[in-house]
Design an enzyme around this catalytic site. Structure first.
Site, PDB file in Angstrom:
ATOM      1  N   HIS A   1     -16.884  26.002  21.733  1.00  0.00           N
ATOM      2  CA  HIS A   1     -16.757  25.905  23.186  1.00  0.00           C
ATOM      3  C   HIS A   1     -17.747  26.855  23.886  1.00  0.00           C
ATOM      4  O   HIS A   1     -18.449  26.471  24.821  1.00  0.00           O
ATOM      5  CB  HIS A   1     -15.306  26.235  23.557  1.00  0.00           C
ATOM      6  CG  HIS A   1     -14.995  26.091  25.021  1.00  0.00           C
ATOM      7  ND1 HIS A   1     -13.864  26.603  25.584  1.00  0.00           N
ATOM      8  CD2 HIS A   1     -15.680  25.496  26.023  1.00  0.00           C
ATOM      9  CE1 HIS A   1     -13.842  26.323  26.874  1.00  0.00           C
ATOM     10  NE2 HIS A   1     -14.941  25.655  27.174  1.00  0.00           N
TER      11      HIS A   1
ATOM     12  N   GLU B   1     -11.583  30.614  31.486  1.00  0.00           N
ATOM     13  CA  GLU B   1     -11.233  29.192  31.445  1.00  0.00           C
ATOM     14  C   GLU B   1     -10.043  28.981  30.501  1.00  0.00           C
ATOM     15  O   GLU B   1      -9.100  28.263  30.816  1.00  0.00           O
ATOM     16  CB  GLU B   1     -12.440  28.364  30.975  1.00  0.00           C
ATOM     17  CG  GLU B   1     -12.184  26.860  31.029  1.00  0.00           C
ATOM     18  CD  GLU B   1     -13.258  26.036  30.319  1.00  0.00           C
ATOM     19  OE1 GLU B   1     -14.362  26.563  30.081  1.00  0.00           O
ATOM     20  OE2 GLU B   1     -12.973  24.879  29.997  1.00  0.00           O
TER      21      GLU B   1
ATOM     22  N   GLU C   1     -21.116  25.466  23.511  1.00  0.00           N
ATOM     23  CA  GLU C   1     -21.328  24.353  24.460  1.00  0.00           C
ATOM     24  C   GLU C   1     -21.774  24.904  25.821  1.00  0.00           C
ATOM     25  O   GLU C   1     -22.674  24.370  26.461  1.00  0.00           O
ATOM     26  CB  GLU C   1     -20.031  23.555  24.588  1.00  0.00           C
ATOM     27  CG  GLU C   1     -20.041  22.469  25.647  1.00  0.00           C
ATOM     28  CD  GLU C   1     -18.847  22.563  26.590  1.00  0.00           C
ATOM     29  OE1 GLU C   1     -19.066  22.766  27.801  1.00  0.00           O
ATOM     30  OE2 GLU C   1     -17.689  22.447  26.112  1.00  0.00           O
ATOM     31  N   HIS C   2     -21.152  25.987  26.264  1.00  0.00           N
ATOM     32  CA  HIS C   2     -21.550  26.586  27.540  1.00  0.00           C
ATOM     33  C   HIS C   2     -22.931  27.229  27.440  1.00  0.00           C
ATOM     34  O   HIS C   2     -23.741  27.116  28.346  1.00  0.00           O
ATOM     35  CB  HIS C   2     -20.548  27.676  27.948  1.00  0.00           C
ATOM     36  CG  HIS C   2     -19.290  27.151  28.573  1.00  0.00           C
ATOM     37  ND1 HIS C   2     -18.919  27.469  29.846  1.00  0.00           N
ATOM     38  CD2 HIS C   2     -18.331  26.321  28.094  1.00  0.00           C
ATOM     39  CE1 HIS C   2     -17.770  26.868  30.133  1.00  0.00           C
ATOM     40  NE2 HIS C   2     -17.389  26.176  29.083  1.00  0.00           N
TER      41      HIS C   2
HETATM   42 ZN   LIG Z   1     -15.565  25.106  29.144  1.00  0.00          ZN
END
Ligand SMILES: [Zn+2]
Length: 1027
Positions: free
Chosen positions: A101, A202, A104-105
């Protein structure tokens, strides 16, 4: 973004056909051209492996392999200009640091050819993309975009390829996006060290949502042997164990072409895509063994049980009933596509709608408020699973529910399913394939992602009608086909998990204590040099975030690439039995779409609050000769669904004028048109209001759904609330869909007897379902329009008895003609409510909720849609978001998102999403206004903001929705074109001008609202109302 599992059928729902070529000669269509490829043919480093026509979906599927790296490629050629690209990698983490994750960012923060900060977000403003995003699922990471412009496609493809294969992955990016220790005030080295980071926050937000929390635990515990036992998005307390090195290492092993699957869709030529992908990315790679396969889960020899805790839900309908329990069964490998198809149908038969055995056995006795948030078939993991259970239960019912589940399975094995229900489900699949959506490419990409990820055949998955015929054959050959499956997968399956969840008053306290301990651990290990280093890096990050960066390395469309005029949507205005009807001929692929608005003008004020409830139950209580079960069955067999929703429609020219009504929506296959209207006639003429038990079930489910939605849509609730005191439209919208409605429904759900509510419904019906207050719209093919007209007439005849002239409750009604071209006074009109004496006022509201993050909003009353400054305010919203607020609220503030936008009701709204700090954000909103007023932005910035506005304005519209804006809000093509021309004309000076005139302090009236945890500062501040 972190995405949790979706079930097969809910995915199928999005798999809707968009085909604008129906009825046209198709000799040069994209799908036909693609059939010319030959197996074995070499194209730009790829070899064609398979070419398959999929007539159901009007496409040709071409599968290829990349010769050197083994990268897999699927192209779906189809006459759809909304082209899509996606690349997905199998990412199978073995710990909960959230490495896929955070990666991905971070890959979106700059790359070799595009070394500027945040090219991904910058491209949002340099393109006409119809979709851009990235997702981390449990076992893959996907990067999709779509656009209707060929040049834009190439631009975005370059940026995406460079981002995923050649990202910079700088340490500062990891700090910003992942996690970091930083001084609470970065400029003050003596302020305490705290955790910061976008993903860190998040995931704290995601874990505050009890539904996500439960789903996460369930997957971890049911599939405990490999990657599914960890949190791919990142467990907030484990995220701080991730190092920058581990991140880079994960990239080099997982983001490799040998571990990649490319998907393209649409009418652009395949060769061009392959050439660009080969030249810009794949040509520099050799083949590797990625070793990312997920082994099948070993089957247990005995069932397991587990229990987890969650935060109490302050808005739960009944605080004493907050337990969740569900039983999950491991099914088979999702790459067996036919078995997966069968099991997903079986799942729907077991749980969907009031006729399903589990609905009867679990929902109707009202043991809980609704099914558990995880329910039914889930095919997002390598081994699919099925779950069944309840949420909103008392503790003493947990055992009982397990008994009911066992008994219901036994009953299913004994009696099977009615043939008509199976037919209804297959009909639903037929409708889903015929319905044309505007984002078909994206729907396909996510539909095939999981199966393909585990080397299943994505093309086989697309041949839906083949599966339907095979399913019918299996049923014919063995009438007990489905019962045998239930016996095998449920009754005799020892791989079964019973997972319960209950609230713990100390849950949030414990979580924050654990976070504190983790922080202390990290802080205590620091040397003085480390601390100095942290302080300096904090400053460096801050200064980087504060400098304007040169983004000229990125490709961009120009404002001149935007079409100067909009295509005209022809509609015909007619009447049926005196009721106005708008007819819009569209290539709807054999479907008919019906809509109607009935206004609320005669409804007594005391019943207003009940309108959303009326809407949600009126199609679910039974009508005419049908009880609610028969009615539901009939709807499934004959329609694509029948819905009623409340509507508050702002006038396009006057902020104190609005239309209030309910919107009826339904669709059907052409052959079922009479049956669909018969169902509506029955609802108008003889709805059933006699079943108190049924109403209670529906009230409870509606209240639970509202309460569950707050954690994921908190910013919408904050915006709706902030707007409430600014216009009469916003005030009514808050009543219908804001926190007021959530709390109202909670009160109704707490009532032990809803007879008094039931008694209100017939009264409301007389005002709401009244042909006198009605206007309709039909979208159908030109060939079918004559039939539709006849059916409309018959429908109006049938409901003529509902007509009754009633006096409007509010005296001031303003009429707007439905047909903008007709001479005034000659035709039917919409009747709007005018509140010339409405006094906007300042109001600041704080909702204390058990969340560790905030959702903040400020709204300002500005001008209506047709005002000459409206276009400037639209552009200003995008400009402020991209060039100022994103940096302040997300990059510096660590919130997941934030920005500003101009809304149709004349309100300019600021918002933040999953935000660790609300006062800093509220200050950032104000600073944003000063920044805009000072005008320190360039012409390039203005052009980018315009492009971004146009990408929304020009988003593709499905044939079912063409003409809907005119029907609902009276926005004609001419009005749209005027708005468009104003957007083109917006200048730098217009922007600073409107910022000062409308958004500056004391210039207009604004409202503020925050949803968030207990906040001492705000409690002490008398300017706030704390709820
Ligand atoms: Zn995210």
């Amino acid at each position: 973004m972190f995405r949790q599992s979706k079930t097969f059928l809910s995915k199928l729902k999005y798999l809707r056909v968009r085909n604008r070529e129906v009825g046209r000669p198709s000799s040069t269509s994209a799908a036909e051209r693609a059939l010319q490829y030959g197996v074995g043919q070499k194209i730009h480093g790829f070899t064609v492996r398979q070419v398959t026509a999929v007539p159901d979906l009007f496409l040709t599927a071409v599968r290829l392999d990349h010769d050197v790296t083994g990268a897999q490629y699927l192209h779906a050629a189809r006459d759809d200009s909304n082209n899509l690209f996606s690349v997905q990698f199998r990412t199978t983490p073995m710990d909960s640091t959230g490495v896929p994750h955070i990666l991905e960012h971070t890959v979106l923060c700059g790359s070799r050819r595009f070394p500027c900060r945040d090219p991904f977000f910058k491209m949002l403003n340099r393109s006409l993309s119809t979709f851009m995003n990235a997702f981390t699922a449990s076992d893959y990471t996907m990067y999709p975009f779509s656009t209707q412009n060929a040049k834009d496609f190439q631009n975005l493809l370059s940026v995406y390829l460079d981002a995923v294969f050649f990202p910079s992955l700088r340490e500062l990016d990891f700090w910003q996006e992942g996690w970091r220790l930083e001084n609470e005030n970065p400029t003050d080295p003596s302020s305490p060290l705290v955790f910061k980071g976008v993903v860190f926050n998040e995931m704290k937000g995601a874990f505050s949502d009890n539904e996500s929390l439960y789903a996460q635990h369930l997957q971890n515990k049911l599939l405990p042997d490999h990657t599914y036992s960890v949190v791919s998005g990142g467990e907030p307390l484990i995220i701080p164990d991730l190092t920058w090195d581990q991140l880079r290492n994960f990239h080099s092993t997982h983001y490799h072409p040998s571990n990649a699957r490319f998907f393209t869709y649409g009418d652009l030529p395949l060769e061009q895509h392959l050439k660009q992908i080969q030249e810009e990315a794949l040509s520099t790679f050799q083949r590797t063994e990625p070793n990312t396969a997920v082994p099948a889960q070993t089957h247990w020899d005995r069932p397991r049980e587990a229990h987890v805790s969650c935060a109490p839900d302050a808005l739960a309908p009944d605080p004493a009933k907050q337990n969740t329990l569900c039983v999950s069964y491991l099914l088979g490998d999702i790459t067996d596509t036919f078995e997966a198809f069968t099991l997903s149908i079986l799942s729907s038969l077991m749980i969907s709608g009031p006729n399903s055995p589990f609905y009867k056995a679990l929902i109707e006795p009202k043991i809980g408020t609704d099914f558990s948030s995880v329910v039914g078939y889930d095919g997002s993991t390598r081994d699919a699973f099925f779950s069944i259970g309840l949420q909103g239960m008392a503790e003493e019912d947990l055992q009982r529910v397990q008994g009911i589940i066992r008994q219901t399975l036994d009953d299913i094995i004994a009696t099977g399913f009615e043939e008509e229900r199976i037919e209804a489900l297959l009909h639903k699949i037929e409708i889903q394939m015929k319905h044309q959506s505007s984002n078909f490419g994206l729907a396909l990409a996510s539909y095939i992602a999981s199966c393909w990820n585990h080397d299943g055949d994505p093309v086989q998955l697309l041949k839906v009608s083949e599966s339907v015929s095979r399913f019918r054959r299996c049923l014919q050959e063995n009438p007990r086909y489905l019962q045998d499956k239930v016996q095998h997968y449920f009754k005799e399956n020892p791989h079964k998990l019973t997972l319960s969840m209950s609230p713990d008053e100390q849950y949030l306290e414990k979580r924050s204590l654990a976070e504190h301990e983790k922080l202390q651990q990290k802080v205590q290990a620091l040397t003085d040099t480390d601390r100095k280093d942290i302080y300096e890096k904090g400053l460096q990050l801050l200064s980087e975030q504060s400098t304007t960066q040169d983004s000229s390395c990125l490709p961009a469309l120009k404002v001149s690439d935007v079409e100067p005029t909009i295509p005209h949507t022809p509609v015909q205005m007619g009447t049926a039995g005196g009721v106005p009807v708008q007819y819009c001929e569209q290539p709807t692929n054999g479907m008919v779409y019906f809509r109607a608005v009935c206004n609320l003008n005669t409804l007594p004020e005391d019943l207003k609050m009940f309108v959303p409830l009326f809407c949600s139950v009126i199609t679910k209580l039974g009508s005419g000769g049908l009880d609610y079960r028969q009615q539901a069955q009939r709807m499934e067999l004959k329609t694509g669904g029948m819905f009623v929703t409340p509507q508050v429609i702002p006038d396009i020219a006057d902020l104190d004028l609005y239309e209030q009504g309910i919107l009826l929506t339904s669709s059907c296959l052409e052959r079922n048109l009479p049956e669909m209207f018969q169902l509506w006639s029955d609802i108008f003429n003889s709805p059933r209001f006699d079943d108190e038990e049924r109403l209670r079930v529906l009230v409870m489910m509606a209240a639970q759904e509202l309460s569950n939605g707050i954690a994921s849509s908190g910013h919408m609730y904050a915006m709706t609330r902030a707007a409430r005191s600014l216009t009469p439209t916003a005030n009514l919208q808050e009543t219908f869909s804001g926190m007021t409605q959530v709390k109202f429904m909670k009160r109704l759900a707490e009532m032990t007897d809803v007879t008094s509510v039931l008694r209100k419904l017939p009264r409301m019906k007389r005002h709401l379902l009244n042909a006198d207050n009605m206007r309709c719209a039909v979208n159908a093919t030109p060939q079918k329009m004559a039939d539709a007209t006849v059916e409309m007439e018959r429908f109006m005849d049938n409901i003529a008895s509902t007509r009754k002239e009633r006096k409007p409750v509010r005296p001031v009604i303003v009429e707007r003609p439905l047909d903008p071209h007709a001479p005034t006074g000659s035709v039917a009109s919409r009747k709007l409510i005018s509140e010339p004496n409405f006094k906007p006022c300042q109001l600041k509201t704080y909702f204390e909720l058990p969340f560790p993050v905030n959702f903040a909003s400020e709204c300002v009353r500005t001008v209506p849609f047709t005002h000459e400054d409206y276009a400037s305010l639209c552009v200003l919203g995008r400009l402020m978001t991209a060039k100022f607020l994103h940096g302040e609220i997300r990059e510096k503030g660590g919130a997941y998102g934030g920005g500003a936008r101009m809304g149709g009701g004349g309100l300019f709204s600021f918002y933040s999403y999953r935000d660790p700090n609300c006062s800093q954000t509220l200050a950032a909103f104000r600073k944003g206004v000063e920044w805009a007023y000072d005008g320190k932005f360039t012409q390039q910035d203005v052009d980018e903001a315009k492009l971004s506005v146009f990408s929304t304005v020009d988003a593709p519209i499905a044939p079912s929705d063409k003409g809907f804006g005119l029907f609902l809000s009276g926005i004609s093509d001419e009005v749209k074109q005027t708005h468009r021309e104003r957007l083109f004309a917006v200048t730098h000076k217009n922007l600073t001008d409107v910022a000062g005139r409308y958004l500056g302090f004391g210039q207009s009236t604004c409202g503020v609202a925050v949803l968030g945890p207990e906040n001492e500062g705000i409690k002490k501040d008398p300017s706030w109302v704390v709820k």
